[in-house]
Design an enzyme around this catalytic site. Structure first.
Site, mmCIF file in Angstrom:
data_model
loop_
_atom_site.group_PDB
_atom_site.id
_atom_site.type_symbol
_atom_site.label_atom_id
_atom_site.label_comp_id
_atom_site.label_asym_id
_atom_site.label_seq_id
_atom_site.Cartn_x
_atom_site.Cartn_y
_atom_site.Cartn_z
ATOM 1 N N SER A 186 0.718 -1.271 -0.064
ATOM 2 C CA SER A 186 0.022 -0.031 -0.023
ATOM 3 C C SER A 186 0.935 1.445 0.120
ATOM 4 C CB SER A 186 -1.009 0.092 1.238
ATOM 5 O OG SER A 186 -0.020 0.045 2.359
ATOM 6 N N HIS A 214 -5.671 -4.009 -1.339
ATOM 7 C CA HIS A 214 -5.235 -2.953 -2.150
ATOM 8 C C HIS A 214 -5.330 -3.643 -3.638
ATOM 9 C CE1 HIS A 214 -4.560 0.429 0.372
ATOM 10 N NE2 HIS A 214 -4.061 -0.298 0.967
ATOM 11 N N LYS A 244 -12.353 -0.927 0.827
ATOM 12 C CA LYS A 244 -11.559 -0.099 -0.034
ATOM 13 C C LYS A 244 -12.409 -0.033 -1.564
ATOM 14 C CE LYS A 244 -7.117 -0.416 2.272
ATOM 15 N NZ LYS A 244 -7.728 -0.913 3.270
#
Length: 396
Positions: A186, A214, A244
């Protein structure tokens, strides 16, 4: 009366962090967390959110959440194993398993909780874990909680991983050995070398564990890093977040049915924490349906990411070796990094500085997170402000 020892500890250490440029100030939003946000009455281009696909403010998700509240209420009312499992939870888990191409999945209250739950439910003091040195804090904490021997290997260094896997296996000290990596890292935006990791795992009979917080919604046409490499049947644990790209909150573990069955009876956050709310589950289901039906948002994310990367690179910023939409502008010095982020803020771009201990000392950066919801006009505005602030501070 508060403890003098505690007061002294807190005051001294807070002042120390502020003096080194390591104290983080939290800015509350006065608007939804979209491509443009409002803070202290000021509207600015938002480049600090994990809302990759813009789904956090999507009308379809909001409607699904509203309908779930009307039908099921605002809370699940209990832990999953008593009577906090709604039909909605099972529907979400079925859709997640199909999306990740695994036999089954289990949902948790956060991505952080997934790592606390899954690692310690399978690994113990008689085992060893090979962990990439840049793994997320939640992986590190999950490893510690398991009490297994933690063996760090150099970041994405396959020779180092192979040597340490060989040594651990040949020592005969451990019942089980696991290798853990983020799918996408990340802070730098680089992708794990999963084909090589899987090859080493097969050679030394390692359990494979990928935290794809991610990567899900971003790589593999949205299905994640494991799908990106075509390794869905080769990875034992696929960890994902609903917070996310999915745009809501929560996390999940996807894998074989027997693994999920075990986590349901042995992972402590599942057993001892009230389940995800009906609204969050329904919104997550809607997001997974959207991503399963179309790759349009994923394509738009990548277009915007490439546009921003090209623009920053042409201006002369060091954007590292990112292979994903995560785009760091590496400044180095912590104080200068904070100063640069402040100048961006003053000019109308919200791009948060990231410094030690989140990244190693001397590698301070402003991290940019373009999304599918940004327009070219928003990104052009951000680039012009980057140019102005970068020249002012002698960064470019």
């Amino acid at each position: 009366m508060s403890s003098k020892v505690l007061d002294q500890f807190l005051n001294e250490n807070l002042e120390d962090l502020k003096g080194k440029g390591l104290y983080n100030v939290i800015d509350p939003l006065e608007s939804p967390n979209g491509p443009v946000i409002t803070i202290n009455g000021k509207e600015m281009v938002n480049l600090s959110s994990n809302n990759y696909l813009g789904l956090a403010t999507d009308e379809r998700l909001k409607q699904a959440a509203d309908e779930a509240i009307a039908k099921f209420g605002v809370g699940a009312g209990a832990v999953r194993t008593i009577n906090g499992t709604l039909k909605l939870h099972l529907e979400l888990e079925e859709k997640l398993a199909k999306f990740k191409k695994t036999e089954a999945a289990i949902a948790y209250q956060s991505g952080f909780m997934c790592n606390m739950a899954a690692i310690s439910a399978v690994m113990d003091k008689n085992d060893a874990i090979l962990s990439d040195e840049l793994n997320h804090a939640s992986i590190i904490d999950g490893c510690r909680l398991s009490r297994a021997k933690i063996i760090r290997f150099n970041h994405s260094d396959m020779e180092d991983l192979r040597a340490k896997a060989k040594e651990a296996k040949e020592s005969g000290q451990y019942n089980k050995i696991m290798v853990i990596t983020d799918g996408v890292f990340s802070m730098d935006g680089d992708i794990a070398k999963l084909p090589e990791i899987v090859e080493i795992a097969e050679e030394f009979d390692l359990i494979t564990y990928v935290d794809d917080a991610h990567g899900s919604g971003v790589l593999g046409e949205g299905a994640g890093t494991v799908k990106h490499f075509g390794l869905s049947d080769k990875v034992d644990f696929q960890i994902g977040t609903l917070s996310k790209a999915i745009g809501v909150v929560g996390g999940y573990v996807a894998g074989k049915q027997s693994l999920i069955d075990w986590l349901k009876v042995r992972s402590r956050p599942f057993l001892f924490s009230t389940s995800l709310t009906p609204a969050d589950v329904a919104a997550s289901i809607k997001a997974i349906e959207i991503l399963s039906d179309s790759t349009e948002l994923n394509q738009r994310l990548w277009e915007n990411a490439n546009y921003l990367k090209d623009g920053l690179e042409k201006l002369g910023f060091d954007i590292g070796h990112s292979e994903t939409p995560i785009t760091p502008c590496i400044i180095g010095d912590e104080v200068k990094t904070q100063e640069f982020s402040k100048r961006l803020y003053e000019e109308g771009v919200y791009a948060k500085s990231i410094v030690f201990p989140t990244v190693p000392r001397g590698t301070g950066r402003v991290r940019n997170m373009p999304s599918a919801a940004h327009t070219k006009e928003m990104l052009d505005k951000a680039l012009s402000i980057y140019e102005k602030a970068g020249k002012e501070l002698g960064i470019i």
